[in-house]
Design an enzyme around this catalytic site. Structure first.
Site, PDB file in Angstrom:
ATOM      1  CB  SER A   8      17.495  85.822  54.936  1.00  0.00           C
ATOM      2  OG  SER A   8      18.736  86.401  54.617  1.00  0.00           O
ATOM      3  CG  HIS A  33      18.608  82.001  53.138  1.00  0.00           C
ATOM      4  ND1 HIS A  33      18.505  81.115  52.085  1.00  0.00           N
ATOM      5  CD2 HIS A  33      19.049  83.164  52.597  1.00  0.00           C
ATOM      6  CE1 HIS A  33      18.857  81.718  50.961  1.00  0.00           C
ATOM      7  NE2 HIS A  33      19.202  82.961  51.247  1.00  0.00           N
ATOM      8  CG  ASP A  35      21.532  85.871  51.968  1.00  0.00           C
ATOM      9  OD1 ASP A  35      21.225  85.102  51.044  1.00  0.00           O
ATOM     10  OD2 ASP A  35      20.696  86.415  52.717  1.00  0.00           O
ATOM     11  CG  MET A  37      26.104  88.782  49.451  1.00  0.00           C
ATOM     12  SD  MET A  37      25.214  90.328  49.708  1.00  0.00           S
ATOM     13  CE  MET A  37      23.600  89.719  50.150  1.00  0.00           C
ATOM     14  CG  HIS A  66      21.731  82.611  48.367  1.00  0.00           C
ATOM     15  ND1 HIS A  66      20.882  83.698  48.366  1.00  0.00           N
ATOM     16  CD2 HIS A  66      22.152  82.467  47.073  1.00  0.00           C
ATOM     17  CE1 HIS A  66      20.792  84.188  47.143  1.00  0.00           C
ATOM     18  NE2 HIS A  66      21.562  83.474  46.343  1.00  0.00           N
ATOM     19  CG  MET A  68      24.148  85.817  46.156  1.00  0.00           C
ATOM     20  SD  MET A  68      23.187  86.953  47.177  1.00  0.00           S
ATOM     21  CE  MET A  68      23.245  86.080  48.730  1.00  0.00           C
ATOM     22  CG  MET A 137      18.094  85.128  43.445  1.00  0.00           C
ATOM     23  SD  MET A 137      18.081  84.904  45.235  1.00  0.00           S
ATOM     24  CE  MET A 137      17.939  86.597  45.825  1.00  0.00           C
ATOM     25  CG  PHE A 143      21.691  95.385  48.382  1.00  0.00           C
ATOM     26  CD1 PHE A 143      22.652  96.002  49.172  1.00  0.00           C
ATOM     27  CD2 PHE A 143      21.880  95.328  47.005  1.00  0.00           C
ATOM     28  CE1 PHE A 143      23.794  96.554  48.588  1.00  0.00           C
ATOM     29  CE2 PHE A 143      23.015  95.879  46.418  1.00  0.00           C
ATOM     30  CZ  PHE A 143      23.979  96.497  47.208  1.00  0.00           C
ATOM     31  N   GLY A 144      19.215  92.962  51.300  1.00  0.00           N
ATOM     32  CA  GLY A 144      17.932  92.628  51.916  1.00  0.00           C
ATOM     33  C   GLY A 144      16.990  93.823  51.754  1.00  0.00           C
ATOM     34  N   GLY A 145      15.727  93.617  52.073  1.00  0.00           N
ATOM     35  CA  GLY A 145      14.761  94.716  52.119  1.00  0.00           C
ATOM     36  C   GLY A 145      14.363  95.304  50.785  1.00  0.00           C
ATOM     37  CG  ASP A 175      16.536  84.757  49.047  1.00  0.00           C
ATOM     38  OD1 ASP A 175      16.080  85.580  49.857  1.00  0.00           O
ATOM     39  OD2 ASP A 175      17.754  84.481  48.957  1.00  0.00           O
ATOM     40  N   GLY A 177      12.039  89.870  49.323  1.00  0.00           N
ATOM     41  CA  GLY A 177      10.752  90.570  49.434  1.00  0.00           C
ATOM     42  C   GLY A 177       9.595  89.678  49.832  1.00  0.00           C
TER      43      GLY A 177
END
Ligand code: 5SP
Ligand code: FE2
Length: 219
Positions: A8, A33, A35, A37, A66, A68, A137, A143-145, A175, A177
């Site tokens: 990602s 990937h 994202d 948003m 993706h 969102m 999901m 958010f990442g992380g 997707d 973690g």
């Protein structure tokens, strides 16, 4: 089927985007990937179509987009114009999901349907045979992380059952973690494609991480 990896880009260094895309190009990653948003469907804004178009020019891997965003059907043609291979729309963001999936196919892309952590897989009963992929999901999107939601493992198993029972050919992507501890559990539960942001891009050796994820096999 071998495990596919879709790093990602959200976790990349945006000041060195070209360098990070070249790293992906020279890696064993299968897809990239992306994202998108909108600050409405999720409480964050990432990047939009101008960035997707630029990335598309530099990236040699198929793009796994993706979205969102609310009413993603407004952007089907624009997503197709970026050369995207896969357009993932959220189940929760589409009123007429069947029509949206049809339109995505008409634009020559594969159609993925994404579920938030709280949306049950049985909501897909009447669309599962029409989609190419289900994106589960494993964190709340935005958010990442973030920390992996453990219930996802059971959810993958339930989705596998639904796919088997209906004769659907849909692939399963997860997707959020995805790292050392969670990836083997996911693959073992029947996941085909692993999305991974921070685990790959923040690593000292991203190529090694990608290779390791790809090497995971069902026990
Ligand atoms: O869609 C999203 C977040 O909303 C993801 O694609 C994240 O970018 C995954 O990041 P990590 O959890 O792997 O750091
Ligand atoms: Fe994502």
């Amino acid at each position: 089927m071998e495990t596919l990896v879709s790093p990602s880009l959200l976790a990349a260094d945006f000041l060195n985007l070209q360098r990070d895309i070249e790293m992906i190009n020279s890696s064993d990653a299968d897809w990239l990937h992306l994202d998108v948003m909108d600050g409405v469907f999720v409480p964050n804004i990432s990047f939009g179509f101008p960035v997707l178009e630029a990335v598309s020019k530099a990236c040699t891997k198929p793009l796994d987009v993706h979205l969102m965003i609310v009413k993603p059907e407004r952007y089907i043609k624009q997503t197709a114009k970026t050369g995207a291979m896969m357009m993932n729309v959220h189940y929760e963001a589409c009123t007429h999901l069947h029509r949206t999936v049809e339109e995505i196919h008409n634009e020559g892309m594969k159609a993925g349907v994404t579920l938030n952590p709280s949306t049950p897989v049985n909501m897909l009963e009447d669309i599962i045979k029409d989609v190419d992929m289900v994106l589960l999901m494993s964190v709340n999107p935005g958010f990442g992380g973030q920390k992996f939601i453990q219930n996802t493992i059971d959810k993958v198993a339930r989705l596998r059952e639904l796919i088997a029972r209906t004769g659907s050919k849909a692939l399963i992507e997860v997707d959020g973690g995805v790292q050392d501890e969670t990836a083997p559990l996911l693959v073992n539960a029947g996941v085909n494609i692993l999305v991974s942001g921070s685990y790959v891009f923040k690593a000292d050796n991203p190529h090694e991480k990608i290779k390791w994820l790809k090497g995971l096999k069902t026990r």
